[in-house]
Design a protein around this motif. Structure first.
Motif, PDB file in Angstrom:
ATOM      1  N   LEU A   1       0.813  -1.218   0.000  1.00  0.00           N
ATOM      2  CA  LEU A   1       0.000   0.000   0.000  1.00  0.00           C
ATOM      3  C   LEU A   1       0.847   1.267   0.000  1.00  0.00           C
ATOM      4  O   LEU A   1       0.317   2.375  -0.036  1.00  0.00           O
ATOM      5  N   GLY A   2       2.161   1.086   0.070  1.00  0.00           N
ATOM      6  CA  GLY A   2       3.048   2.235  -0.002  1.00  0.00           C
ATOM      7  C   GLY A   2       3.166   3.018   1.286  1.00  0.00           C
ATOM      8  O   GLY A   2       3.541   4.202   1.259  1.00  0.00           O
ATOM      9  N   ALA A   3       2.864   2.396   2.424  1.00  0.00           N
ATOM     10  CA  ALA A   3       2.992   3.086   3.707  1.00  0.00           C
ATOM     11  C   ALA A   3       4.462   3.415   3.980  1.00  0.00           C
ATOM     12  O   ALA A   3       5.356   2.625   3.673  1.00  0.00           O
ATOM     13  N   LYS A   4       4.699   4.559   4.571  1.00  0.00           N
ATOM     14  CA  LYS A   4       6.066   4.942   4.918  1.00  0.00           C
ATOM     15  C   LYS A   4       6.568   4.163   6.124  1.00  0.00           C
ATOM     16  O   LYS A   4       7.768   3.951   6.285  1.00  0.00           O
ATOM     17  N   SER A   5       5.642   3.784   6.992  1.00  0.00           N
ATOM     18  CA  SER A   5       5.989   2.964   8.145  1.00  0.00           C
ATOM     19  C   SER A   5       4.776   2.134   8.538  1.00  0.00           C
ATOM     20  O   SER A   5       3.635   2.445   8.156  1.00  0.00           O
ATOM     21  N   LEU A   6       5.022   1.078   9.315  1.00  0.00           N
ATOM     22  CA  LEU A   6       3.944   0.198   9.736  1.00  0.00           C
ATOM     23  C   LEU A   6       2.949   0.931  10.630  1.00  0.00           C
ATOM     24  O   LEU A   6       1.775   0.546  10.716  1.00  0.00           O
ATOM     25  N   SER A   7       3.386   2.001  11.267  1.00  0.00           N
ATOM     26  CA  SER A   7       2.507   2.747  12.172  1.00  0.00           C
ATOM     27  C   SER A   7       1.339   3.404  11.435  1.00  0.00           C
ATOM     28  O   SER A   7       0.348   3.789  12.055  1.00  0.00           O
ATOM     29  N   GLU A   8       1.432   3.533  10.108  1.00  0.00           N
ATOM     30  CA  GLU A   8       0.345   4.127   9.335  1.00  0.00           C
ATOM     31  C   GLU A   8      -0.808   3.154   9.116  1.00  0.00           C
ATOM     32  O   GLU A   8      -1.894   3.558   8.697  1.00  0.00           O
ATOM     33  N   LEU A   9      -0.552   1.854   9.375  1.00  0.00           N
ATOM     34  CA  LEU A   9      -1.560   0.829   9.113  1.00  0.00           C
ATOM     35  C   LEU A   9      -2.228   0.392  10.410  1.00  0.00           C
ATOM     36  O   LEU A   9      -1.562  -0.003  11.367  1.00  0.00           O
ATOM     37  N   ASP A  10      -3.551   0.446  10.453  1.00  0.00           N
ATOM     38  CA  ASP A  10      -4.328  -0.104  11.564  1.00  0.00           C
ATOM     39  C   ASP A  10      -5.118  -1.291  11.028  1.00  0.00           C
ATOM     40  O   ASP A  10      -5.594  -1.269   9.879  1.00  0.00           O
ATOM     41  N   TYR A  11      -5.281  -2.314  11.868  1.00  0.00           N
ATOM     42  CA  TYR A  11      -5.964  -3.504  11.369  1.00  0.00           C
ATOM     43  C   TYR A  11      -6.580  -4.308  12.506  1.00  0.00           C
ATOM     44  O   TYR A  11      -6.136  -4.257  13.654  1.00  0.00           O
ATOM     45  N   ILE A  12      -7.633  -5.018  12.142  1.00  0.00           N
ATOM     46  CA  ILE A  12      -8.211  -6.043  13.005  1.00  0.00           C
ATOM     47  C   ILE A  12      -8.011  -7.366  12.285  1.00  0.00           C
ATOM     48  O   ILE A  12      -8.438  -7.527  11.138  1.00  0.00           O
ATOM     49  N   CYS A  13      -7.358  -8.281  12.952  1.00  0.00           N
ATOM     50  CA  CYS A  13      -7.028  -9.573  12.359  1.00  0.00           C
ATOM     51  C   CYS A  13      -7.557 -10.650  13.291  1.00  0.00           C
ATOM     52  O   CYS A  13      -7.267 -10.635  14.487  1.00  0.00           O
ATOM     53  N   SER A  14      -8.341 -11.583  12.759  1.00  0.00           N
ATOM     54  CA  SER A  14      -9.003 -12.531  13.636  1.00  0.00           C
ATOM     55  C   SER A  14      -9.242 -13.845  12.913  1.00  0.00           C
ATOM     56  O   SER A  14      -9.398 -13.880  11.697  1.00  0.00           O
ATOM     57  N   GLY A  15      -9.247 -14.935  13.686  1.00  0.00           N
ATOM     58  CA  GLY A  15      -9.463 -16.272  13.138  1.00  0.00           C
ATOM     59  C   GLY A  15      -8.854 -17.297  14.060  1.00  0.00           C
ATOM     60  O   GLY A  15      -9.020 -17.239  15.284  1.00  0.00           O
ATOM     61  N   ILE A  16      -8.128 -18.259  13.486  1.00  0.00           N
ATOM     62  CA  ILE A  16      -7.369 -19.228  14.275  1.00  0.00           C
ATOM     63  C   ILE A  16      -5.920 -19.177  13.814  1.00  0.00           C
ATOM     64  O   ILE A  16      -5.629 -18.680  12.724  1.00  0.00           O
ATOM     65  N   ASN A  17      -5.025 -19.676  14.613  1.00  0.00           N
ATOM     66  CA  ASN A  17      -3.604 -19.601  14.295  1.00  0.00           C
ATOM     67  C   ASN A  17      -3.319 -20.158  12.901  1.00  0.00           C
ATOM     68  O   ASN A  17      -3.745 -21.260  12.560  1.00  0.00           O
ATOM     69  N   HIS A  18      -2.598 -19.376  12.121  1.00  0.00           N
ATOM     70  CA  HIS A  18      -2.223 -19.694  10.745  1.00  0.00           C
ATOM     71  C   HIS A  18      -3.401 -19.629   9.778  1.00  0.00           C
ATOM     72  O   HIS A  18      -3.233 -19.874   8.589  1.00  0.00           O
ATOM     73  N   GLN A  19      -4.583 -19.309  10.269  1.00  0.00           N
ATOM     74  CA  GLN A  19      -5.723 -19.004   9.406  1.00  0.00           C
ATOM     75  C   GLN A  19      -6.435 -17.789   9.991  1.00  0.00           C
ATOM     76  O   GLN A  19      -7.616 -17.814  10.306  1.00  0.00           O
ATOM     77  N   THR A  20      -5.657 -16.729  10.157  1.00  0.00           N
ATOM     78  CA  THR A  20      -6.173 -15.486  10.699  1.00  0.00           C
ATOM     79  C   THR A  20      -6.380 -14.524   9.539  1.00  0.00           C
ATOM     80  O   THR A  20      -5.625 -14.546   8.565  1.00  0.00           O
ATOM     81  N   TRP A  21      -7.396 -13.684   9.628  1.00  0.00           N
ATOM     82  CA  TRP A  21      -7.836 -12.899   8.478  1.00  0.00           C
ATOM     83  C   TRP A  21      -7.879 -11.407   8.821  1.00  0.00           C
ATOM     84  O   TRP A  21      -8.386 -11.022   9.864  1.00  0.00           O
TER      85      TRP A  21
END
Length: 488
Positions: free
Chosen positions: A184-204
């Motif tokens: 996405l071309g972010a300058k740093s990871l701090s620009e990205l917010d996310y919710i990631c959920s599921g089970i281990n190794h199958q998280t979305w």
């Protein structure tokens, strides 16, 4: 602050060093005691020498002990971290080799699929021994941080049967977020917010915001397809994103073996994988990588020891969860991460007893999970297939019921796409007989399994897999590292 941290499986030298240096980057933690334990005296000697060198070079009051006596290491420990691989690379090689005889081609084989299920059968009795020791000799209310795979099965057994407060930890979410930020071309990871959920190794990644702006499926697909590297390395992952509408945390190779569609025919595998590195789908890729890493470390140990003299740099603290969790629990500085815990309603459309991986916040009061997340239906359906396999696998490991074990393997998505029931029954018999020394709960089942194998008519083949590479020699590894250094 002064307390004790025990690390079981500390002979996993590189990872133990990372955990150690991360924790020492917290200023309040420099007076803690690290108690290392492993069944390998040789590996313990190596890792202790490295950690002692770090302590001496940085003039820290930190204490490091090492012993093969696990209970002694756990005595009085406030935190216990596990990174064990029961059976080592010897057993792991069988997790890959035997399923290949039946047409099951795995890249990693340590989560579900035939290899991951048998890995769980080896680990779970040992995990319960750990829990027994924690209850008896560790500090009251000690916390168990499990890094060992199969993550969900190990954590499930520790919570449900070990009766110890357990947190499962992985780094798939962090790595997936780094990829998304890059495309996405972010300058740093701090620009990205996310919710990631599921089970281990199958998280979305069910919600993505770049500088507060919501990122939709079409924009993310276009960004990945335009990336010169990820468009080739993550072909399967991108295909799943197109069809499911959300991106998976797990690598191309890992994800490929949790689904029934991409590795079921040898001629199809090449379409979806990339051979530039093991993690993108190579047959037995992680086994090769682990073998080469072990051989390299043994040969280059003096170099690793010398590098331990460098000053600790808090700016280089990794994004592994352990140090941040301990910091939050001990200091109250709040940490947001993604943790493996019992569901109990955190994810509304996954079973309550499942081990899920989802966002949570840590402070002095413990881990506080964000409840009420609902996965997209396709993501939930895929997770539920794996959860059903995990549940049966845990129950089989606890009971030593070989018939239940066979049913677990039969219901595995990839195994079911490749094998007939007769092939599954024989494959499991063969794996249990071959790994019997690490499977005490199946001791009574082994004689009958041997008899069935002796009169079996199921045909197998000697197959290396659709995309296998040989383990490289030290000279080959050295030449590759030199080429990469010159390229930089």
């Amino acid at each position: 602050m002064s307390f004790k941290i025990a690390i079981i499986g500390a002979g996993s030298v590189g990872f133990t060093k990372k955990l150690f240096t991360d924790i020492l980057c917290v200023p309040e933690f420099q007076d803690v005691e690290f108690a290392l334990t492993d069944i390998s005296e040789h590996n313990l000697e190596m890792i202790k020498a490295i950690l002692d060198r770090i302590v001496e070079s940085n003039r820290l009051p930190t204490r490091v002990t090492a012993t093969t006596d696990r209970r002694r290491a756990l005595e009085g420990a406030r935190y216990v971290i596990s990174c064990v691989r029961v059976g080592g690379l010897e057993a792991y090689a069988e997790d890959i080799r035997i399923p290949l005889k039946y047409g099951v081609d795995q890249c990693v084989g340590d989560t579900i699929c035939a290899g991951g299920i048998l890995y769980g059968q080896r680990n779970i009795p040992v995990i319960l021994d750990f829990c027994n020791d924690i209850r008896e000799v560790a500090a009251p209310d000690a916390k168990f941080l499990n890094y060992a795979n199969p993550m969900a099965m190990n954590t499930w057994a520790a919570i449900e049967y070990g009766k110890v407060e357990t947190i499962g930890l992985c780094h798939g979410v962090q790595h997936g977020a780094e990829q998304i930020a890059e495309v996405l071309g972010a300058k740093s990871l701090s620009e990205l917010d996310y919710i990631c959920s599921g089970i281990n190794h199958q998280t979305w990644f069910v919600d993505l915001r770049l500088n507060g702006r919501r990122i939709g499926k079409d924009e993310l697909v276009a960004a990945f397809e335009a990336h010169p590297v990820f468009s080739q390395q993550e072909k399967l992952r991108i295909d799943v994103l197109k069809r499911f509408g959300v991106y998976s945390t797990e690598s191309n190779g890992h994800l490929s073996e949790y689904l029934p569609w991409y590795r079921k025919r040898p001629d199809e595998i090449a379409r979806w994988i990339d051979m530039s590195d093991w993690i993108h789908g190579e047959t037995g890729g992680y086994l090769r990588h682990s073998t080469e890493t072990r051989n390299w470390f043994e040969t280059e140990f003096p170099q690793f020891l010398a590098s331990a003299e460098k000053p600790l740099d808090p700016a280089k603290r990794s994004n592994e969860h352990a140090s941040h969790i301990l910091e939050a629990l001990e200091t109250g500085r709040v940490y947001r991460g993604h943790f493996n815990v019992k569901n109990s309603g955190v994810i509304t459309n996954l079973p309550a007893d499942a081990i899920i991986e989802s966002p949570g916040f840590v402070d002095r009061f413990g881990i506080n999970m964000v409840a009420g997340i609902t996965l997209p239906e396709a993501s939930a359906a895929t997770c539920i297939s794996s959860i059903n396999v995990q549940r049966m696998s845990v129950h089989a490991a606890i009971s030593g019921d070989i018939d239940l074990l066979k049913l677990a393997v039969l219901h595995d998505p990839l195994v079911g796409a490749v094998c007939t029931p007769e092939e599954v029954w024989q494959m499991v018999d063969e794996m249990v007989v071959t790994q019997a020394r690490w499977l005490p709960q199946y001791a009574d089942a082994v004689p009958a399994a041997k008899e069935r194998l002796a009169r079996s008519t199921v045909r197998t083949r000697d197959w290396a897999g659709a995309a296998r590479r040989n383990v490289r020699s030290i000279d080959e590894l050295r030449a590759e590292k030199e080429t990469l250094k010159q390229a930089v």
